[in-house]
Design an enzyme around this catalytic site. Structure first.
Site, PDB file in Angstrom:
ATOM      1  CG  HIS A  62     -90.599 -12.884 -56.550  1.00  0.00           C
ATOM      2  ND1 HIS A  62     -89.678 -11.847 -56.593  1.00  0.00           N
ATOM      3  CD2 HIS A  62     -90.422 -13.576 -57.704  1.00  0.00           C
ATOM      4  CE1 HIS A  62     -88.989 -11.920 -57.715  1.00  0.00           C
ATOM      5  NE2 HIS A  62     -89.412 -12.951 -58.405  1.00  0.00           N
ATOM      6  CG  ASP A  92     -89.095  -9.654 -54.056  1.00  0.00           C
ATOM      7  OD1 ASP A  92     -89.598 -10.673 -53.544  1.00  0.00           O
ATOM      8  OD2 ASP A  92     -88.806  -9.587 -55.264  1.00  0.00           O
ATOM      9  CB  SER A 174     -86.222 -13.363 -59.626  1.00  0.00           C
ATOM     10  OG  SER A 174     -87.021 -12.526 -60.419  1.00  0.00           O
TER      11      SER A 174
END
Length: 322
Positions: A62, A92, A174
């Site tokens: 993402h 992911d 992230s």
């Protein structure tokens, strides 16, 4: 000699804790890059971890989205372009490759060895603050949680077998590293699920297989089932009968997914899949590779005290599900 203000004084209760966190920070901070990615809707940011000696970096799918590249900046000041090698939305995970020099790689650990309550350290670039370090504990293991709407807006994206931690995470973390007390990277931070709740994709045999496929082929052919579940104890009476201590409680079923079409429901207790007992999210994830696509998958669940058998037929993960 009077200790410097920033040095822990001898005998202070957090000395050992501070030494561990500081050592992990020294080891990992130079090896975690800040990423800048330009999307059609603007610019995004995140982190990435150098895991080979020839420029390959591990991050989140993402973070890079549909971009083909971007800019990577390391703590030593080195900045350069990177290209996206491959992404896998279901886990992911994404692999990118820096065009310029990169620091030496991190040491990858095995998240399967983690225990609840164990110290972990997160290194990333939250809110644009490069080289930020936070620490906490493993709050839970084997989570399988919905984290975002699909691009079509018809369902949720499910990340399987995540690590839950209370180490503070913020936007920009992230793709950063989650490490154990020895500085081994055991997870890739993937989401901020709420106050005091962070999630990380584990580094283990399954994700190493995913990473290898991304490096080799640029993609992973994945089967998509469409449910989120978490491990729970099997009721005592049933435990003796089936010889199984844990199973998976279904937390969410993605609308119009194979799980939904098979009749699986929220609250079902998944006991077996493909005739094999399932006791944690990875039990299902291991089944969801290319050879499961389009093939009947028998699933046994406990529902309202009764055993129910259903047949699901996983489909190939595509952009609709990603």
């Amino acid at each position: 000699m009077v200790p410097h203000e920033s040095e822990p004084r001898e005998g202070e209760p957090l000395d050992a804790y501070s030494r561990v966190v500081s050592a992990v920070a020294r080891e990992l901070t130079p090896r975690v890059a800040a990423l800048r990615v330009r999307h059609g809707r603007g610019e995004g940011s995140g982190s990435a971890v150098a895991f080979t000696g020839d420029g390959f970096l591990l991050t989140n799918a993402h973070v890079v989205g549909s971009a083909s590249g971007g800019q990577a900046a390391f703590a030593d000041g080195d900045t350069g372009a990177f290209t996206v090698v491959g992404t896998d939305p279901l886990s992911d995970l994404a692999v990118v490759r820096a065009d310029g020099p990169t620091p030496g790689p991190v040491t990858l650990g095995d998240a399967d060895d983690l225990v609840v309550g164990q110290l972990v350290v997160a290194v990333g670039n939250p809110l644009g603050l490069a080289g930020s370090v936070t620490a906490g504990v493993v709050s839970a293991l084997g989570r399988s949680l919905p984290t975002a709407r699909t691009r079509s807006g018809t369902g949720v994206r499910v990340i399987e077998d995540v690590i839950q931690t209370d180490a503070a995470l913020n936007p920009g973390n992230s793709g950063g590293a989650l490490a154990d007390a020895r500085g081994r990277v055991v997870g890739v931070n993937t989401a901020v699920a709420g106050i005091g709740l962070g999630l990380a994709v584990p580094v283990n045999a399954t994700t190493r297989r995913i990473i290898g496929a991304l490096m080799r082929d640029g993609r992973v052919r994945r089967a998509f089932l469409g449910l989120a579940a978490a491990p729970v104890p099997v009721p005592a009476a049933l435990r003796e009968r089936i010889g199984q201590d844990e199973a998976l409680r279904v937390a969410e079923v993605v609308p119009r997914s194979p799980a939904d079409r098979a009749g699986l429901r929220r609250g079902d207790l998944v006991l077996t899949a493909g005739g094999v007992p399932v006791s944690h999210a990875q039990s299902l994830q291991k089944l969801m590779f290319a050879d499961a696509i389009g093939k009947p998958l028998p699933i046994t669940v406990l529902r309202n005290g009764a055993m129910v058998d259903v047949i699901a037929e996983p489909v190939e993960l595509d952009t609709e599900h990603a």
